[in-house]
Design an enzyme around this catalytic site. Structure first.
Site, mmCIF file in Angstrom:
data_model
loop_
_atom_site.group_PDB
_atom_site.id
_atom_site.type_symbol
_atom_site.label_atom_id
_atom_site.label_comp_id
_atom_site.label_asym_id
_atom_site.label_seq_id
_atom_site.Cartn_x
_atom_site.Cartn_y
_atom_site.Cartn_z
ATOM 1 N N GLY A 115 0.815 -1.237 0.085
ATOM 2 C CA GLY A 115 -0.037 0.066 -0.159
ATOM 3 C C GLY A 115 0.929 1.188 -0.034
ATOM 4 C CG LEU A 116 3.999 1.684 2.059
ATOM 5 C CD1 LEU A 116 5.425 1.468 2.737
ATOM 6 C CD2 LEU A 116 3.169 2.732 2.597
ATOM 7 C CB ALA A 120 2.360 4.679 -8.376
ATOM 8 C CG ASP A 169 -1.050 5.057 -5.585
ATOM 9 O OD1 ASP A 169 -2.206 5.325 -5.012
ATOM 10 O OD2 ASP A 169 -0.528 3.624 -5.229
#
Ligand code: PMV
Length: 335
Positions: A115-116, A120, A169
């Site tokens: 999720g970081l 992207a 992102d």
């Protein structure tokens, strides 16, 4: 296309955390997303042979090693992750008829699948390198047209990896800072005081598309309730914008915990995440929530310095710990 070759081109782009509004933003609600001081770095060298060769120091166990090491080892797990990135580069090279072969080394501070925004950030960094090769002279500023090109092409690349990526992102990684989204398209930068954010990486990777589909089913099966939750999420984000500008830590923390309750209700939390959030709250954190799609991934915590050692002490039993992060103003940079 005729280009002047530079000896090499380097770029870096940041990862991100979602502070408020994940999942609900997919339904045109709001979200607040911040670039963070963890980056993906890349260096491209020109080769005599046409084609793209990528080596990476990213691995799936959130344990980055050096690029040289990775290039020598040629990890098979990296091959699967890196293939879409080479395909993306080859696509741009073909589209712009560039007569180049590239050897690209990537090193990332962003663990994958938690999720970081690691994919992207990789796409933004590569898009920046390609834009630099196509158009920019050495040391030239990145114009707003360049940045828009970099964002749009990075988004194209990211959609090769994550079928239905929203683009938030890539946007935050390209432009940096703290951004308020209304839906995916309306964006405003927010100014905020430095905020004491921490991450807990559960080291359980998630598949964003599966979690988004899960929420889609929830929204169909419990449409009335989902509407109420979406409107709560919108209110949390609107208040979040005000509180982040005011710098009221208690209020921001409270809103994060409220946001987490909504995420729990739509079914993207896990037993382990609930345990982690319980520990943080009992040890005096100001607020804690999932950041990103959930189902594992990372937990975002807001906590005052005097509570850190108690939280870390209690997390030891789960073999986890807090990692301090900062909001990063710099988006994509080129060297
Ligand atoms: O966990 P991540 O970084 O893939 O974030 C997903 C965020 C969602 O809101 C769940 C989906 C999206 O496309 O915005």
């Amino acid at each position: 296309m005729d280009i002047t070759y530079k000896p090499q081109v380097s770029a870096s782009a940041p990862g991100k955390v979602i502070i408020f509004g994940e999942h609900f933003v997919v339904y045109n609600s709001e979200a607040i997303i911040a670039a963070i001081n963890r980056r993906c770095f890349g260096r491209a060298e020109f080769t005599g042979n046409l084609g793209v060769w990528i080596a990476s120091g990213v691995d799936t166990k959130s344990n980055p090693y050096t690029i040289e090491h990775a290039a020598v080892r040629g990890e098979p797990s990296n091959k699967k992750l890196l293939e879409p990135l080479s395909t993306f580069c080859r696509h741009i090279i073909r589209e712009y008829a560039l007569d180049v072969g590239l050897k690209i080394y990537i090193k990332s501070e962003l663990p994958i699948g938690v999720g970081l925004g690691s994919s992207a950030a990789s796409c933004v960094m590569l898009s920046g390198i390609l834009r630099s090769i196509i158009r920019l002279n050495h040391g030239e500023e990145i114009s707003s047209t360049d940045r828009k090109w970099i964002y749009e092409n990075a988004l194209y690349g990211e959609q090769m990896i994550h079928n239905k990526s929203s683009g938030v992102d890539c946007y935050v990684s390209t432009y940096g800072g703290l951004v308020h989204f209304v839906g995916f398209t309306e964006t405003t930068s927010i100014k905020s005081q430095p905020l004491p954010f921490f991450l807990i990486n559960t080291r359980r990777s998630h598949e964003t598309s599966e979690l988004v589909s899960h929420v889609r089913r929830f929204s169909r099966n419990s449409s009335k309730r989902f509407e109420e939750l979406t409107s709560d999420a919108t209110a949390i984000c609107s208040n979040g914008v005000k509180e982040m500008a005011n710098g009221s830590l208690e209020e921001i923390g409270r809103l994060m915990t409220e946001n987490h309750k909504l995420l729990r209700e739509i079914g993207v939390s896990t037993k382990e995440i609930e345990k982690i959030i319980g520990i943080c709250s009992r040890c005096g954190s100001l607020g804690a929530k999932i950041t990103g799609a959930g189902g594992g991934g990372s937990v975002l915590v807001l906590a005052r310095p005097e509570t850190i050692s108690a939280i870390n002490g209690a997390l030891k039993g789960l073999d986890l710990c807090l990692e301090a992060i900062k909001i990063e103003d710099r988006g994509l940079t080129l060297d």
